[in-house]
Design an enzyme around this catalytic site. Structure first.
Site, PDB file in Angstrom:
ATOM      1  CG  ASP A  48      42.235  61.692  58.740  1.00 57.24           C
ATOM      2  OD1 ASP A  48      43.032  62.316  59.459  1.00 57.24           O
ATOM      3  OD2 ASP A  48      41.084  61.357  59.123  1.00 57.24           O
ATOM      4  CG  ASP A  74      57.791  60.335  72.016  1.00 53.36           C
ATOM      5  OD1 ASP A  74      58.796  60.404  72.746  1.00 53.36           O
ATOM      6  OD2 ASP A  74      56.803  61.094  72.139  1.00 53.36           O
ATOM      7  CG  HIS A 115      54.752  59.883  75.931  1.00 50.68           C
ATOM      8  ND1 HIS A 115      53.704  59.050  76.195  1.00 50.68           N
ATOM      9  CD2 HIS A 115      54.205  60.948  75.267  1.00 50.68           C
ATOM     10  CE1 HIS A 115      52.575  59.577  75.725  1.00 50.68           C
ATOM     11  NE2 HIS A 115      52.868  60.742  75.152  1.00 50.68           N
ATOM     12  CB  ILE A 116      60.146  63.841  74.897  1.00 55.49           C
ATOM     13  CG1 ILE A 116      60.823  63.165  73.694  1.00 55.49           C
ATOM     14  CG2 ILE A 116      60.721  63.378  76.224  1.00 55.49           C
ATOM     15  CD1 ILE A 116      62.235  63.629  73.455  1.00 55.49           C
ATOM     16  N   GLY A 117      57.159  63.857  72.901  1.00 47.85           N
ATOM     17  CA  GLY A 117      56.633  64.598  71.741  1.00 47.85           C
ATOM     18  C   GLY A 117      56.099  65.968  72.107  1.00 47.85           C
ATOM     19  N   GLY A 118      55.380  66.048  73.215  1.00 48.19           N
ATOM     20  CA  GLY A 118      54.781  67.327  73.585  1.00 48.19           C
ATOM     21  C   GLY A 118      55.556  68.029  74.691  1.00 48.19           C
ATOM     22  CG  HIS A 140      44.606  69.881  65.987  1.00 47.33           C
ATOM     23  ND1 HIS A 140      43.635  69.181  66.666  1.00 47.33           N
ATOM     24  CD2 HIS A 140      44.048  71.070  65.674  1.00 47.33           C
ATOM     25  CE1 HIS A 140      42.549  69.925  66.759  1.00 47.33           C
ATOM     26  NE2 HIS A 140      42.764  71.065  66.158  1.00 47.33           N
ATOM     27  CB  ILE A 141      50.078  66.275  65.254  1.00 49.01           C
ATOM     28  CG1 ILE A 141      49.829  66.689  66.700  1.00 49.01           C
ATOM     29  CG2 ILE A 141      51.534  65.930  65.034  1.00 49.01           C
ATOM     30  CD1 ILE A 141      50.030  65.573  67.722  1.00 49.01           C
ATOM     31  CD  GLU A 165      54.299  56.033  77.354  1.00 51.93           C
ATOM     32  OE1 GLU A 165      54.034  57.014  78.084  1.00 51.93           O
ATOM     33  OE2 GLU A 165      54.216  56.058  76.116  1.00 51.93           O
TER      34      GLU A 165
HETATM   35  N1  LIG Z   1      53.992  61.793  71.648  1.00 52.44           N
HETATM   36  C1  LIG Z   1      53.361  62.775  72.266  1.00 52.44           C
HETATM   37  O1  LIG Z   1      53.880  63.351  73.219  1.00 52.44           O
HETATM   38  C2  LIG Z   1      52.024  63.197  71.794  1.00 52.44           C
HETATM   39  C3  LIG Z   1      51.171  62.303  71.224  1.00 52.44           C
HETATM   40  N2  LIG Z   1      49.935  62.706  70.780  1.00 52.44           N
HETATM   41  C4  LIG Z   1      49.063  61.718  70.145  1.00 52.44           C
HETATM   42  O2  LIG Z   1      48.817  62.153  68.825  1.00 52.44           O
HETATM   43  C5  LIG Z   1      47.462  61.904  68.512  1.00 52.44           C
HETATM   44  C6  LIG Z   1      47.011  62.787  67.385  1.00 52.44           C
HETATM   45  O3  LIG Z   1      46.962  64.122  67.824  1.00 52.44           O
HETATM   46  P1  LIG Z   1      46.197  65.252  66.991  1.00 52.44           P
HETATM   47  O4  LIG Z   1      46.775  65.414  65.652  1.00 52.44           O
HETATM   48  O5  LIG Z   1      46.152  66.433  67.852  1.00 52.44           O
HETATM   49  O6  LIG Z   1      44.763  64.616  66.893  1.00 52.44           O
HETATM   50  P2  LIG Z   1      43.564  65.054  65.937  1.00 52.44           P
HETATM   51  O7  LIG Z   1      42.348  64.530  66.556  1.00 52.44           O
HETATM   52  O8  LIG Z   1      43.666  66.488  65.605  1.00 52.44           O
HETATM   53  O9  LIG Z   1      43.856  64.225  64.603  1.00 52.44           O
HETATM   54  C7  LIG Z   1      43.761  62.831  64.525  1.00 52.44           C
HETATM   55  C8  LIG Z   1      43.403  62.466  63.104  1.00 52.44           C
HETATM   56  O10 LIG Z   1      43.448  61.058  63.000  1.00 52.44           O
HETATM   57  C9  LIG Z   1      42.360  60.660  62.175  1.00 52.44           C
HETATM   58  N3  LIG Z   1      42.068  59.256  62.410  1.00 52.44           N
HETATM   59  C10 LIG Z   1      41.376  58.699  63.421  1.00 52.44           C
HETATM   60  N4  LIG Z   1      41.333  57.370  63.286  1.00 52.44           N
HETATM   61  C11 LIG Z   1      42.016  57.073  62.159  1.00 52.44           C
HETATM   62  C12 LIG Z   1      42.321  55.858  61.499  1.00 52.44           C
HETATM   63  N5  LIG Z   1      41.919  54.673  61.970  1.00 52.44           N
HETATM   64  N6  LIG Z   1      43.037  55.928  60.349  1.00 52.44           N
HETATM   65  C13 LIG Z   1      43.428  57.125  59.853  1.00 52.44           C
HETATM   66  N7  LIG Z   1      43.149  58.306  60.442  1.00 52.44           N
HETATM   67  C14 LIG Z   1      42.471  58.275  61.590  1.00 52.44           C
HETATM   68  C15 LIG Z   1      41.244  61.603  62.545  1.00 52.44           C
HETATM   69  O11 LIG Z   1      40.255  61.660  61.545  1.00 52.44           O
HETATM   70  C16 LIG Z   1      41.998  62.911  62.700  1.00 52.44           C
HETATM   71  O12 LIG Z   1      42.048  63.649  61.508  1.00 52.44           O
HETATM   72  C17 LIG Z   1      46.747  62.152  69.850  1.00 52.44           C
HETATM   73  O13 LIG Z   1      45.524  61.486  69.899  1.00 52.44           O
HETATM   74  C18 LIG Z   1      47.720  61.616  70.844  1.00 52.44           C
HETATM   75  O14 LIG Z   1      47.426  60.267  71.095  1.00 52.44           O
HETATM   76  C19 LIG Z   1      49.548  64.005  70.902  1.00 52.44           C
HETATM   77  C20 LIG Z   1      50.373  64.929  71.463  1.00 52.44           C
HETATM   78  C21 LIG Z   1      51.670  64.596  72.002  1.00 52.44           C
HETATM   79  O1  LIG Z   2      49.279  65.266  74.549  1.00 52.99           O
HETATM   80  C1  LIG Z   2      49.330  64.026  74.463  1.00 52.99           C
HETATM   81  O2  LIG Z   2      48.386  63.314  74.095  1.00 52.99           O
HETATM   82  C2  LIG Z   2      50.584  63.366  74.771  1.00 52.99           C
HETATM   83  O3  LIG Z   2      50.761  62.239  74.433  1.00 52.99           O
HETATM   84  C3  LIG Z   2      51.562  64.068  75.590  1.00 52.99           C
HETATM   85  O4  LIG Z   2      51.447  63.432  76.804  1.00 52.99           O
HETATM   86  P1  LIG Z   2      52.210  63.918  78.107  1.00 52.99           P
HETATM   87  O5  LIG Z   2      51.552  65.185  78.543  1.00 52.99           O
HETATM   88  O6  LIG Z   2      53.637  64.159  77.716  1.00 52.99           O
HETATM   89  O7  LIG Z   2      52.016  62.813  79.061  1.00 52.99           O
END
Ligand SMILES: NC(=O)C1=CN([C@@H]2O[C@H](COP(=O)(O)OP(=O)(O)OC[C@H]3O[C@@H](n4cnc5c(N)ncnc54)[C@H](O)[C@@H]3O)[C@@H](O)[C@H]2O)C=CC1
Ligand SMILES: O=C(O)C(=O)COP(=O)(O)O
Length: 487
Positions: free
Chosen positions: A247, A330, A365-368, A227-228, A335
């Protein structure tokens, strides 16, 4: 022709969810049943299933007269604990149901968490709170967990499922916020923006162009094109970047983005490497010394995924040696629990080495963390929790099969919805149907996921005094993990 009877509307759009659901629970007496009461059996029911607020002569007082005997079927019995500053939009949806909601701004130390989790039916967390087997073992009343975020690595999902506890998250409501943050970091790193700003805050004018670049024409390597990653891909191309991605799954590239075969290929070709993978056993230290060595000299690393994905001491070394021209981080393995807490070596023993490095952007950790993302997540996850508690729907659950049934209508009085979460072993359906043998099953749906299966059945013409015995017969089946009777 008589007008159609009004449906007992269960599935409702978010905008009018709260009002309708309250109506469902209170006025129409489609009841919620925190499991607590069934674990300490009531002696009689508060109001018969057919005895609704629409029934002439109904009064809340009459219903309350038997209060102790049957607790399960009142929304005000549902206890909710929300940690980590869940957005008000989410808090309000739960409060409007009449649930008892305690909302705390930070996460809790494990001992306090255990003490509180014992008493609640619903817990809402974000990325920080760890719901391990040890913690969940104490959560005897817990029905459901809401992760008000994307990541669910902080929850022992399979243990939760084995206890009949469903887990929900918000799979993409903050994706755009993360993607936009990464774009800002790419530009900020390329222009050494954080350093220039810091210098001027400290009174030093330092106008330089050496080592500062446009991002147009540079290659962005995205690790994890979900997604991201895919959203970021579109934004980066619009800024004139070349995009490649790696991926574990074969995925269609958006625009002109190209998938590369190996992580090494990506590291070798990218000017900026950005990580968007979940935390799993495979992604722990995905980027360590070996991978950093393979990156281009003077390239940049961005981590908004999870702290454990990068070996930070190796990153510190790569920054010190000049191998990397900059980095943005981030997320961290450990944390702080809440705002104002210290970020120091007690938390992660390499913090001092990180602090003060040139062209290193550190964010908490402000990504979202945007208004848009947090209110959308609040509404989405709270709505899923309400639909699970009130109606048994597992649509969107991350650790259970997704099962839903169409609404029960008002012209089906005495209809009881049976939710039976059970071990995925042969012969269970036969046994369940044996228990329900003398009743008409209006509709039924079941599905399995791994070791756990989820069955929902709407059973008509169930008399008040039969509900408990049906419940007990189901609970006594050897495959039973959890039974709920909703009416
Ligand atoms: N910093 C923040 O505030 C945030 C951090 N995140 C983190 O970002 C991560 C990703 O989010 P989304 O894109 O929504 O997840 P998603 O599940 O939509 O995409 C993750 C992708 O990573 C791939 N993947 C899994 N293992 C892998 C590997 N070993 N090597 C290469 N690709 C691999 C998957 O096939 C998938 O396409 C979340 O799991 C979360 O931990 C998410 C939101 C906010
Ligand atoms: O959505 C995620 O996985 C995030 O990393 C964001 O986390 P948070 O809600 O800011 O603690």
């Amino acid at each position: 022709m008589s007008p159609p009877s009004p449906p007992r509307q269960i599935a409702v759009p978010i905008s009018n969810m709260s009002n309708l659901s309250r109506q469902v629970s209170n006025s129409l007496n489609l009841s919620t049943s925190p499991n607590l009461s069934f674990h300490s059996p009531p002696t009689s029911f508060r109001a018969p299933p057919s005895y609704t607020a629409n029934t002439p002569g109904y009064s809340a007082g009459a219903a309350a007269a038997n209060a102790k005997q049957l607790k399960p079927f009142d929304t005000k019995d549902v206890k909710v604990l929300l940690l980590e500053n869940v957005n008000l939009a989410g808090v309000n949806i739960l409060k409007e149901q009449g649930y008892q909601v305690e909302a705390i701004k930070s996460s809790l130390p494990e001992d306090q968490l255990i003490e509180k989790i014992r008493h609640v039916h619903v817990i809402g967390i974000r990325s920080k709170t760890r719901l391990t087997e040890r913690v969940l073992k104490e959560a005897k009343n817990l029905l459901v967990i809401g992760c008000f975020c994307i990541g669910t690595n902080q929850v022992d999902l399979s243990y939760a499922a084995s206890q009949g506890i469903a887990v929900f998250n918000s799979p993409f409501s903050n994706s755009r916020s993360v993607a936009e943050l990464v774009i800002s970091e790419v530009i900020a790193l390329a222009r050494q923006l954080a350093d220039r700003s810091m210098e001027l805050h400290n009174g030093t004018w330092n106008k330089v162009s050496k080592g500062c670049w446009e991002i147009r024409g540079k290659t962005l390597g995205i690790v994890g094109y979900g997604h991201i990653g895919s959203q970021l891909s579109v934004l980066a191309e619009a800024m004139g970047m070349e995009v490649i991605y790696y991926d574990v799954v074969n995925l269609m590239g958006l625009g002109t983005a190209k998938q590369v075969k190996t992580l090494d290929d990506l590291l070798d070709q990218s000017d900026f490497v950005t990580l968007h993978v979940p935390e799993t056993g495979d992604t722990k230290n995905l980027i360590g010394k070996t991978q950093l060595d393979k990156m281009k000299n003077g390239s940049y690393l961005i981590n908004n995924a999870r702290g454990k994905v990068v070996d930070i001491p190796a990153l510190i070394e790569a920054m010190r040696s000049g191998k990397l021209a900059g980095a943005a981080i981030d997320v961290f393995p450990n944390e702080p629990a809440g705002n104002g807490d210290y970020f120091n070596n007690e938390l992660n023993d390499w913090v001092k080495g990180l602090q003060g490095l040139k062209n290193l952007i550190l964010t908490p950790h402000i990504g979202g963390s945007t208004e848009e993302a947090q209110s959308a997540i609040g509404a989405e996850v709270s709505t899923a929790l309400v639909k699970y508690v009130n109606e048994g729907s597992t649509l969107g659950a991350v650790n259970m099969p997704e099962v839903n049934l169409r609404n029960i209508n008002l012209d089906e009085p005495n209809c009881v919805r049976v939710v039976f979460i059970h071990k995925n072993v042969p012969g269970v359906l036969r046994q369940v149907n044996g228990v329900l043998l003398n009743h008409n099953i209006d509709k039924q749906s079941s599905d399995s996921r791994g070791d756990v299966a989820y069955l929902m059945a709407d059973v008509s013409d169930v008399k008040e005094d039969e509900i408990r015995s049906l419940f007990q017969s189901l609970e006594e089946l050897p495959s039973s993990l959890r039974t709920r009777m909703l009416y």
